[in-house]
Write an enzyme that holds these catalytic residues in place. Structure first.
Site: not given
Length: 406
Positions: A73, A81, A92, A99, A108, A235, A282
């Site tokens: 995501d 917390p 990433d 990098d 999200h 899936v 989602s």
């Protein structure tokens, strides 16, 4: 996939980019913009969600300790917390140019992680597997961004995608469940191979079926476009339902739907802290991923196909005919799924067959004779070898005599 939520009617998300997605674009899910939930009321606001999934009864068996859930995501905020000390942020993977820079925490991704494994610390929000860990793998940002992925022509090596990289990374780095609240309309070969890679290694894959149920195309054709990776075999495709267990109108309806889960006005944690109501498949996906984490915590050797069976055969609100393309086999029941998973631990893929049994009433055919040397063929072969040697010798003698005469 997530829908923007405002007080009142939710806005439709990313409807205008469908044609671009069809050529391999990977869009970020819509940003969250919903009404906030007061901190002192979050437990009450999420009560209906936990009741719908029968979570508290499941927690008497396990709370998900020892399981890592990968959230593919936007980046998860590890400082809120409810997720403090529970999050590992991976690289990433939006591109193959690593990098080492971790993107900023996303609304999200943080929200999805809280629904999976929020600890409930200090009266805060509790996820479905509150003792599980999170592996955050950034492939998106909260701002809409569209990156063209070269279409796969099926020749040569598959074209790698952010999702395929993320699934392989999660599998290789200890995730037992992968939650994917995202999707694209085109099945990429690299994604399909990454799905197979994860399933072969016992990883449970959970993905959103999409939010196209009330689109113009869905109303015209009576079914929604498929979203991938939810559409791949193996899936667990998750659709959204409301407080009454009814199919949410926006949730996509097609045969990729396996089960349903709450996806309307569900509280979640915001990046930076605080709570917001969220809506979309989602949300439902993250909740079901939490239930899958409970199963893997209690029965770590149970294969993904049996986890799927446990979820699909113990549902509440089973539709007429036992299945439909709106909520699949029904709404997930965490406690019942755990009990079924225990039964399935004794499952054997092959049933032993008693010796001596056969079809029909006649005598069994004699066992096959072990193949051995054929005397006739051996004699023919030997004679051929001898004739060949004799001819070769005769030729040598003739050539030798001719050379001597000269």
């Amino acid at each position: 996939m997530l829908r923007r939520v405002k007080a009142g009617r939710p806005r439709r998300a990313a409807a205008a980019v469908g044609a671009l997605v069809l050529v391999g674009l990977l869009p970020a899910p819509p940003a969250v913009a919903g009404p906030s939930v007061p901190s002192d009321d979050v437990r009450g606001a999420q009560r209906w969600v936990l009741d719908a999934l029968n979570a508290e009864q499941a927690w008497q068996v396990t709370r998900g300790a020892g399981v890592t859930v990968a959230v593919i995501d936007s980046a998860v905020d590890p400082k809120v917390p409810e997720l403090a000390g529970k999050v590992t942020v991976g690289p990433d993977l939006r591109s193959d140019a690593y990098d080492g820079v971790v993107p900023p925490a996303g609304v999200h991704g943080t929200a999805m992680a809280s629904l999976v494994a929020g600890s409930g610390r200090d009266g805060g929000l509790t996820g479905l597997a509150p003792d599980a860990k999170i592996l955050s793998i950034p492939v998106l940002t909260d701002e809409p961004e569209y990156r063209l992925i070269e279409p796969d022509d099926g020749l040569g090596a598959p074209v790698e995608t952010p999702i395929s990289r993320a699934m392989r990374y999660a599998t290789d780095n200890g995730a037992r469940v992968i939650s994917m609240s995202l999707g694209e309309y085109v099945p990429q070969r690299a994604d399909r191979q990454a799905v197979a890679y994860a399933l072969e290694r016992g990883v449970v894959l959970v993905a959103a079926v999409g939010n196209d149920g009330d689109s113009v195309a869905a109303r015209r054709y009576g079914t929604s476009f498929w979203s991938f990776p939810a559409g791949f075999a193996g899936v667990i495709g998750v659709a959204a339902v409301d407080r009454l267990g009814r199919h949410a109108a926006f949730s996509s309806d097609n045969l990729s739907v396996l089960v349903g889960a709450p996806g309307v006005a569900v509280p979640a944690v915001k990046a930076g802290g605080g709570y917001v109501l969220m809506e979309g498949s989602s949300v439902s996906t993250a909740l079901v991923a939490g239930v899958a984490a409970l199963i893997k915590a209690k029965y770590p050797q149970l294969g993904p196909e049996l986890v799927s069976r446990a979820l699909a055969t113990t549902t509440r609100g089973v539709p007429a005919g036992r299945y439909d393309d709106k909520i699949g086999f029904g709404v997930v029941d965490a406690a019942a799924a755990l009990r079924k998973a225990g039964d399935l631990t004794g499952y054997r893929a092959a049933v032993p067959v008693q010796s001596g049994l056969h079809f029909g009433k006649g005598a069994t055919s004699p066992p096959p004779v072990r193949p051995g040397p054929d005397p006739v063929r051996l004699w023919v072969f030997g004679a051929g070898v001898l004739l060949g040697l004799a001819g070769f010798g005769a030729g040598v003698v003739v050539l030798t005599r001719r050379s001597e005469r000269r």
